[in-house]
Design a protein around this motif. Structure first.
Motif, mmCIF file in Angstrom:
data_model
loop_
_atom_site.group_PDB
_atom_site.id
_atom_site.type_symbol
_atom_site.label_atom_id
_atom_site.label_comp_id
_atom_site.label_asym_id
_atom_site.label_seq_id
_atom_site.Cartn_x
_atom_site.Cartn_y
_atom_site.Cartn_z
ATOM 1 N N TRP A 7 0.841 -1.198 0.000
ATOM 2 C CA TRP A 7 0.000 0.000 0.000
ATOM 3 C C TRP A 7 0.871 1.241 0.000
ATOM 4 C CZ3 TRP A 7 -0.789 3.831 3.845
ATOM 5 C CH2 TRP A 7 -1.878 4.681 3.600
ATOM 6 N N SER A 8 0.499 2.230 -0.796
ATOM 7 C CA SER A 8 1.270 3.463 -0.909
ATOM 8 C C SER A 8 0.340 4.656 -0.777
ATOM 9 C CB SER A 8 2.001 3.518 -2.257
ATOM 10 O OG SER A 8 2.656 4.762 -2.426
ATOM 11 N N MET A 9 0.815 5.706 -0.111
ATOM 12 C CA MET A 9 0.003 6.900 0.104
ATOM 13 C C MET A 9 -0.012 7.821 -1.110
ATOM 14 S SD MET A 9 1.034 7.771 4.075
ATOM 15 C CE MET A 9 -0.236 9.021 4.272
ATOM 16 N N LEU A 10 0.920 7.633 -2.035
ATOM 17 C CA LEU A 10 0.944 8.402 -3.277
ATOM 18 C C LEU A 10 1.135 7.446 -4.449
ATOM 19 C CD1 LEU A 10 3.180 11.528 -2.479
ATOM 20 C CD2 LEU A 10 0.708 11.472 -2.770
ATOM 21 N N PRO A 11 0.480 7.706 -5.578
ATOM 22 C CA PRO A 11 0.606 6.810 -6.740
ATOM 23 C C PRO A 11 1.885 7.091 -7.526
ATOM 24 C CG PRO A 11 -0.923 8.569 -7.264
ATOM 25 C CD PRO A 11 -0.513 8.777 -5.823
ATOM 26 N N LEU A 12 3.029 6.764 -6.936
ATOM 27 C CA LEU A 12 4.303 7.043 -7.591
ATOM 28 C C LEU A 12 4.506 6.092 -8.762
ATOM 29 C CD1 LEU A 12 6.674 7.645 -4.540
ATOM 30 C CD2 LEU A 12 5.488 9.330 -5.950
ATOM 31 N N SER A 13 4.551 6.649 -9.941
ATOM 32 C CA SER A 13 4.739 5.863 -11.156
ATOM 33 C C SER A 13 5.074 6.816 -12.290
ATOM 34 C CB SER A 13 3.470 5.071 -11.498
ATOM 35 O OG SER A 13 3.557 4.520 -12.796
ATOM 36 N N GLN A 14 5.799 6.295 -13.276
ATOM 37 C CA GLN A 14 6.093 7.128 -14.437
ATOM 38 C C GLN A 14 4.837 7.461 -15.221
ATOM 39 O OE1 GLN A 14 6.746 3.913 -14.180
ATOM 40 N NE2 GLN A 14 6.848 2.849 -16.158
ATOM 41 N N TYR A 15 3.750 6.744 -14.956
ATOM 42 C CA TYR A 15 2.501 6.996 -15.669
ATOM 43 C C TYR A 15 1.641 8.065 -14.988
ATOM 44 C CZ TYR A 15 3.793 2.537 -17.765
ATOM 45 O OH TYR A 15 4.471 1.527 -18.401
ATOM 46 N N TYR A 16 1.954 8.419 -13.749
ATOM 47 C CA TYR A 16 1.062 9.300 -12.993
ATOM 48 C C TYR A 16 1.749 10.520 -12.374
ATOM 49 C CZ TYR A 16 -1.749 5.036 -13.177
ATOM 50 O OH TYR A 16 -2.424 3.925 -13.598
ATOM 51 N N PRO A 17 2.756 11.112 -12.976
ATOM 52 C CA PRO A 17 3.353 12.294 -12.334
ATOM 53 C C PRO A 17 2.379 13.461 -12.243
ATOM 54 C CG PRO A 17 4.176 12.052 -14.568
ATOM 55 C CD PRO A 17 3.410 10.805 -14.258
ATOM 56 N N ASP A 18 1.531 13.622 -13.262
ATOM 57 C CA ASP A 18 0.553 14.706 -13.219
ATOM 58 C C ASP A 18 -0.508 14.452 -12.153
ATOM 59 O OD1 ASP A 18 -0.249 12.505 -14.694
ATOM 60 O OD2 ASP A 18 -1.484 13.648 -16.090
ATOM 61 N N VAL A 19 -0.815 13.173 -11.906
ATOM 62 C CA VAL A 19 -1.780 12.840 -10.857
ATOM 63 C C VAL A 19 -1.194 13.153 -9.478
ATOM 64 C CG1 VAL A 19 -3.097 10.977 -9.786
ATOM 65 C CG2 VAL A 19 -2.878 11.094 -12.275
ATOM 66 N N VAL A 20 0.086 12.842 -9.287
ATOM 67 C CA VAL A 20 0.744 13.151 -8.016
ATOM 68 C C VAL A 20 0.726 14.659 -7.769
ATOM 69 C CG1 VAL A 20 2.940 13.100 -6.779
ATOM 70 C CG2 VAL A 20 2.187 11.097 -8.062
ATOM 71 N N ILE A 21 1.080 15.432 -8.783
ATOM 72 C CA ILE A 21 1.055 16.891 -8.647
ATOM 73 C C ILE A 21 -0.369 17.366 -8.375
ATOM 74 C CG2 ILE A 21 1.396 19.061 -9.886
ATOM 75 C CD1 ILE A 21 3.744 17.748 -11.329
ATOM 76 N N GLY A 22 -1.334 16.798 -9.082
ATOM 77 C CA GLY A 22 -2.725 17.195 -8.876
ATOM 78 C C GLY A 22 -3.208 16.898 -7.473
ATOM 79 N N LEU A 23 -2.848 15.741 -6.951
ATOM 80 C CA LEU A 23 -3.257 15.373 -5.593
ATOM 81 C C LEU A 23 -2.657 16.328 -4.568
ATOM 82 C CD1 LEU A 23 -4.504 13.474 -3.512
ATOM 83 C CD2 LEU A 23 -2.509 11.982 -3.769
ATOM 84 N N LEU A 24 -1.379 16.630 -4.705
ATOM 85 C CA LEU A 24 -0.712 17.504 -3.739
ATOM 86 C C LEU A 24 -1.245 18.938 -3.827
ATOM 87 C CD1 LEU A 24 2.926 16.162 -4.217
ATOM 88 C CD2 LEU A 24 1.411 15.719 -2.281
ATOM 89 N N VAL A 25 -1.401 19.444 -5.038
ATOM 90 C CA VAL A 25 -1.876 20.819 -5.208
ATOM 91 C C VAL A 25 -3.329 20.954 -4.766
ATOM 92 C CG1 VAL A 25 -2.339 22.630 -6.909
ATOM 93 C CG2 VAL A 25 -0.207 21.340 -7.011
ATOM 94 N N SER A 26 -4.138 19.927 -4.988
ATOM 95 C CA SER A 26 -5.530 19.968 -4.527
ATOM 96 C C SER A 26 -5.596 20.124 -3.015
ATOM 97 C CB SER A 26 -6.265 18.698 -4.963
ATOM 98 O OG SER A 26 -6.347 18.610 -6.369
ATOM 99 N N GLY A 27 -4.685 19.461 -2.316
ATOM 100 C CA GLY A 27 -4.624 19.633 -0.867
ATOM 101 C C GLY A 27 -4.294 21.060 -0.475
ATOM 102 N N GLY A 28 -3.376 21.682 -1.209
ATOM 103 C CA GLY A 28 -3.036 23.071 -0.925
ATOM 104 C C GLY A 28 -4.197 24.014 -1.157
#
Length: 257
Positions: A7-28
């Protein structure tokens, strides 16, 4: 089996860098708007520290899962470094969005919302896929989602209004971000792909620039998004101004003769 995967708290993958940024920025953005709605002494600083701590812990936990599964070597190191840079960028943008939207003037808050518009739409798209399944998301929802950045930016500009250097800057930067961000997110996604990382940093930069330029060279639908946001901002801002004038007139005392 998927259930047996770590289990991972962030979807770290070469396929999802924009999703990681989106998740973090949405929190901000969520934290900034919440602080603006419930202001108080020290609230913004506490929210910023809490957001930074939470996102840092999530990133560290995700990398603790990712790194042990990599084969030792230069390729794995470059791959992990690219994802680290992605997380750092997302965390930094989240802090910037929070700072701008939490307690700044309306024009600065509008810039914060505009900065978060495209990442938020990216995260919403992922949430829809998780909710309905990757191939089961209703087509109308995808159509609406494509216009979410323009809608958010337009509402922010309507709230900001116009007149003065700050508001003019918010309009210019907000519409420019609306034009650039989808292309930049595409460039990031292409640059950190494993087949690109394997060719070195120079290839990553070249791929990022080429993918971004290709996206920017296509005027549709970016121009339509900018036009919609500008239209919403103008109509909404004018409506707010008219209602404000009517409210101020109604509040004036009536002179008795």
């Amino acid at each position: 089996m998927p259930a047996d995967m770590p289990w991972s708290m962030l979807p770290l993958s070469q396929y999802y860098p924009d999703v990681v940024i989106g998740l973090l920025v949405s929190g901000g953005l969520a934290a900034g708007l919440l602080v603006r709605w419930r202001p108080g002494p020290g609230i913004r600083r506490g929210a910023g520290f809490g957001l930074l701590l939470t996102q840092s812990v999530a990133a560290c936990q995700a990398f603790s899962v990712l790194v042990p599964g990599q084969r030792p070597g230069l390729l794995a190191a470059a791959y992990v470094a690219g994802l680290v840079a992605t997380c750092l960028l997302g965390i930094a943008l989240a802090q910037l969005v929070l700072r701008w939207t939490a307690d700044g003037p309306a024009w600065l808050a509008a810039m914060g919302v505009s900065l978060a518009a495209a990442p938020v739409a990216t995260w919403l798209g992922t949430w829809l896929q998780l909710t309905f399944g990757e191939v089961s998301v209703p087509a109308p929802l995808w159509t609406v989602l494509a216009w979410v950045p323009a809608l958010l930016t337009g509402v922010a500009l309507a709230w900001c209004g116009w007149g003065g250097r700050g508001r003019s800057a918010a309009w210019g930067i907000g519409l420019l971000l609306l034009w650039l961000q989808p292309a930049l997110l595409t460039g990031v996604r292409m640059a950190v792909a494993r087949n690109t990382v394997s060719q070195g940093a120079a290839s990553m930069v070249e791929t990022f620039l080429r993918a971004t330029a290709t996206e920017l060279a296509t005027p549709w639908p970016a121009a339509a998004h900018v036009a919609l946001a500008a239209g919403i901002g103008l109509v909404g801002g004018l409506t707010v101004r008219i209602l404000g004038r009517r409210g101020s007139r109604a509040a004036q005392p009536v002179e008795l003769r």
